[in-house]
Design a protein around this motif. Sequence first.
Motif, PDB file in Angstrom:
ATOM      1  N   LYS A 145      18.257  12.062  -9.240  1.00  0.00           N
ATOM      2  CA  LYS A 145      17.746  12.489  -7.931  1.00  0.00           C
ATOM      3  C   LYS A 145      17.366  11.304  -7.062  1.00  0.00           C
ATOM      4  CE  LYS A 145      15.920  16.553 -10.161  1.00  0.00           C
ATOM      5  NZ  LYS A 145      14.688  17.127 -10.665  1.00  0.00           N
ATOM      6  N   ARG A 157      12.662   9.515 -15.060  1.00  0.00           N
ATOM      7  CA  ARG A 157      11.814  10.620 -14.611  1.00  0.00           C
ATOM      8  C   ARG A 157      12.601  11.555 -13.694  1.00  0.00           C
ATOM      9  NH1 ARG A 157       6.532  10.063 -10.946  1.00  0.00           N
ATOM     10  NH2 ARG A 157       6.194  12.279 -10.659  1.00  0.00           N
ATOM     11  N   GLU A 193       9.762  23.290 -13.023  1.00  0.00           N
ATOM     12  CA  GLU A 193       9.437  21.887 -13.311  1.00  0.00           C
ATOM     13  C   GLU A 193      10.650  21.059 -12.902  1.00  0.00           C
ATOM     14  OE1 GLU A 193       8.301  18.603 -13.999  1.00  0.00           O
ATOM     15  OE2 GLU A 193       6.847  19.774 -15.191  1.00  0.00           O
ATOM     16  N   ASP A 194      10.435  20.006 -12.108  1.00  0.00           N
ATOM     17  CA  ASP A 194      11.594  19.264 -11.626  1.00  0.00           C
ATOM     18  C   ASP A 194      11.967  18.111 -12.539  1.00  0.00           C
ATOM     19  OD1 ASP A 194       9.396  17.777 -11.029  1.00  0.00           O
ATOM     20  OD2 ASP A 194      10.158  17.067  -9.091  1.00  0.00           O
ATOM     21  N   GLU A 195      11.109  17.772 -13.482  1.00  0.00           N
ATOM     22  CA  GLU A 195      11.476  16.696 -14.400  1.00  0.00           C
ATOM     23  C   GLU A 195      12.092  17.330 -15.634  1.00  0.00           C
ATOM     24  OE1 GLU A 195       8.292  13.956 -15.081  1.00  0.00           O
ATOM     25  OE2 GLU A 195       7.655  14.135 -13.000  1.00  0.00           O
ATOM     26  N   GLU A 196      13.337  16.972 -15.881  1.00  0.00           N
ATOM     27  CA  GLU A 196      14.091  17.680 -16.900  1.00  0.00           C
ATOM     28  C   GLU A 196      13.457  17.534 -18.276  1.00  0.00           C
ATOM     29  OE1 GLU A 196      18.289  16.806 -17.003  1.00  0.00           O
ATOM     30  OE2 GLU A 196      18.400  17.612 -19.041  1.00  0.00           O
ATOM     31  N   GLU A 244      14.017  23.987 -10.918  1.00  0.00           N
ATOM     32  CA  GLU A 244      13.621  22.626 -10.585  1.00  0.00           C
ATOM     33  C   GLU A 244      13.070  22.468  -9.183  1.00  0.00           C
ATOM     34  OE1 GLU A 244      16.500  19.681 -11.503  1.00  0.00           O
ATOM     35  OE2 GLU A 244      16.835  20.433 -13.529  1.00  0.00           O
ATOM     36  N   LEU A 253       7.359  19.544  -6.663  1.00  0.00           N
ATOM     37  CA  LEU A 253       8.743  19.790  -7.044  1.00  0.00           C
ATOM     38  C   LEU A 253       9.666  18.915  -6.227  1.00  0.00           C
ATOM     39  CD1 LEU A 253       8.646  23.660  -7.446  1.00  0.00           C
ATOM     40  CD2 LEU A 253       8.481  21.920  -9.206  1.00  0.00           C
TER      41      LEU A 253
END
Lengths: 982, 137
Positions: free
Chosen positions: A877, A873, B7-10, B34, B58
């Motif tokens: 990060k 997910r 959107e932070d989920e690739e 992101e 985010l």
Amino acid sequence: MQAAISDQHLPENFELFHNMVENARDGINITQNGVFKYVNKAFCDMLGYSREEMCCTNASDLLASSDKQRMMEQHFLRMQGIGKYGIDYTTLLHKNGSEVEIEFNVTPITYQGENASFISTRDITERKRMQEKLEQSEYKYRNLVENAHDGIIINQFGKFKFVNPAFCKMLEYSEDELLENDFVIFLAEDDRERLLQYHKLRMEGDRNHMIYEAKGVAKSGRIIHFEINTSFIEYNGHPATFIIMRDHTEQKALEETLKASEKKYRTLIEKSLDGIVISQDVKIIMVNKAFADMLGFTVDECMENFGPHLIVPEDRERVMNHHLERMKGDMSDKKYTLSMFHKNGNRIITEFSSTAIEIDGRPASLITSRDITSRIKMQEALEKSERKFRELADLLPQTIFELDLGGNVTYLNKAGKIAFRLSENEIGFQATTGVIPEDHERLLDNIKKAFIEKGRDGGMEYTALRRDGSTFPIVIYSSPMTENNEIKGVRGLIVDISERKAMEEALRQSERKFRELADLLPQTVYELDAQGYGTYLNKSGQIAMGFTGDDIRFHALDGVIPEDRARMQENMRKTFQEKRLSFSDEYTALRKDGSTFPAIFYAAAMIGNGQFLGTRGLIIDISERKAMEEALRKSEEHYRHVIQSLQEGLFVLQDEKFRFVNDAIVDILGYTVEEMTGKHFTSVIPPELRDEAVRKNYRRRSGHTDSWSYEFQLLHKDGKTRIPVILSTNLTELDGKTAVVGTAKDITDRIKAEEEIKAAHKRLEEINRDLEQTIRERTKELTKANTQLLKLQKENLQSQFDVLKQQVNPHFLFNSLNVLISLIRLEPELAEKFTEHLAKVYRYVLENKDNELVNLSTEISFLDAYIFLINIRFMDKVVVNIRIPDDKKNHRVIPLAMQLLIENAIKHNAMSKKSPLVIDIFIDEDNQLNVVNNLQEREAHMTSTGVGLKNIQNRYRLLNNTIPVFEKTETHFIARIPLAAE
Amino acid sequence: MQVVIIEDEEFAARRLERMINEIDPDMQIVAKLESVSDSIKWLKNNQQPDLIFMDIHLEDNSSFAIFNSVKIHCPVVFTTATDEKSTIVFKQNKLDYLLKPICADELKKIIEKYCNLPFGERKILDAALFADLVKKP
């Protein structure tokens, strides 16, 4: 000079040639160097000069200016030796100035040793003019023929020798098709014989058939009517027929039309039902039969007799004026009525309508007339009748109206205007405005129905609406107005039914009132029709007779037991037949359920308009009365028995003396009945109570009639023993005089028992007090214990619930699903893996949520799956490092604690690839499980509730274990969780 | 039509991009962002698109923070897995949002709505008002 020419140079036969030349008809000259060297007489004559004049003249001066240039050029060329010779034409000038057209021939000669021209000339002016004239003439005639509208042909030997374009066009052939073709082809076959006969006759010299009509046929078969004009000519040296023909077809058709038209109009006029007269000056030119009939004449009589005397005197001048104006040229149409005299002397009224026409170039009148006597009479009668009906309608108290097809009111009588409060001339409004809006649709429907079904409306009720907004109930009766079977509108009657309505309402109310009253009656009230069937039964009746539902149909005979029915029928017959007004009898009534009761039936005949309508009556249940009678009888017997066998003493005092005593009281007091009867009441009262007894007796006597009951003491016959009793006294009446009836109950035993009970009660109370004290103390302890227990249970349940809530967090599920759905296409294999791990995570959560402690190894394998999901997910990060030595993996922790801490870290910290969130999981030297993450706290919005952390602590607390510690430093968040031994 | 995806989920961003392209190949994804900070930077330096799809959570902050720094002139469609508080605010203010995983049908409806919406009728978020709405308990 002429002499010189002759003498020196002419040949020997000069004389001959000279004469020839001199007398030649053509003009001859010799020119040399532009000058005439010789001219003959003819040449001189041609131009009007004398020979002498000519010889001195320059040849060029004689040339007409129009051709001079050319001639000079020719001449010059000839002088050069390259010119043309031979015949040519030019124009010369006559001495008188006129132009002379000539034909000339130039021949080169040598004259006096020098080149010269020998020119012979001929005057062709006349020839030329003739030629031109001929040409013009030909042109003219050709034009005439070619452009003629009439067909022109030349027939020779039965063939077309010439046809003009008009003829070709007429017959629709081309010129080529016709020329040299048989002449007869254009003649209609049925007319051909006649025409050939004419031709033959003409050829034989007959001159009667030169102009005639013929029928031709065009190439297309179209029939053409010709007018033919023939003449004989010579053509190319042979006799021929010159024929001019004119298409008559249209004219013919026109004639036919005219004939037909004339016939039509003549018929029209003759057959016309209207009288028609044409007059001019003071004369009648024509009258038709209708006009003559109108006046009772024949047409001829009418022509003879018609004159102003037939017009009634008062109209005569007016009509004459009209006529005179017309004769003076007044062209306007006139319409007027006038009265005339019939042949029989009667007056008739006619309607005249006069139109100006012209006959023989002078004005005349075309007059149509019609006898309108009967119409006028009818009209008058109609008007009278209408007035009569209108007046009648206005006299009617009901509203009368008429509507047109559009639903507009076209008539309203006086009563209507008053009812609706309208002014005199107020009509034309929509019918619907006369009723309240709720009735609009219904009214329109009914009007429409009247139009469509042509049916009468038998009276519908509406609420009428006046202009001022007030309303009243009405009934509208209507029927369609027809004229020639066509609906013209609706006519109707409006009846104000306010009074009727009010009456109905009053009646209804009255009826309801009586019905309610009847229903209130405790007795049965019924009504029967003439056949004995029930028409009404009041509420009490329904109950009494056992009717339970709404269905209260019954027959009178059903209401009694079968044994009584014959009697009842007989009674009913009597009532009906003898019209007895009232009747009563006793029966055994029969209820619906089969039970019975004795009753008296009262019946009264209902008479309306002299007719027997039925009966109305009352049923009185006498079972109570009967029962009472029975009861009374039994009661008396019973009481007598009871009183005598009574344990209680019973006495009756009258005039302060015992009138009656029962066995019990004499037993109690030790007397005999005889002894006690007649004694003063105070003799059985102990002396110390006598005052009170007398006081009570006094109060009784002074009107206290209620029953008294009190404890008292009576004195035994022995004069010593006091017997405790309960005395109950009441007033009664005995033989018409007031008496006191009383009972006395010996309560010696009861009093003794009471005292014993009192003592026992006192003891019990003491015991009870002690007991209560003990219970209070016990309860207090129990409550305390219970509260603690509940708290513990609640906490335990709460943590379990929290775990569940935290771990099976829908947010986590949806986020995972979101990742999964994104992977499916992009990374199908990864998606499979992801799903496997997701399943593993959820299964673990569900399996272990109730476990208090789990092995670290199990927990770590779950964490691996969870971290797998996290990594997919959040990619790079989030970094989770687990460093747990194998020898520690048998230690136990509470399930899902580490997962919760990871999730918390993710929730509260920012993270990116550049500065990822790093979570380290390891065991420290104090044997505590550390979950540490670097702090990159997100800004507000994410309000931490701390529920998760508290939950972990609570769960450890429940295990009576060391409680985890959470610590936040500048850079890190550290969770220290105690490990339990294996 | 130009679109920006925040959107932070690739994987999620890639899926949304693919879905948009499938629905309307004429839509041009001009940027995929992101984080809040990237978004602010991009929106300040580029012409704003016709439509923004915006995830709420985010990597560095809540996307609501973007509104405090940049005036956004174009319509925004929020995307979220579950965020009850936010969705209630969206519903109350008739703001468009999509629940993740995004359904193709719902996305299509939104895209068609914005493609057909006259410019003047597009609902533009008032940053201050919006911030207030979101902060309200």
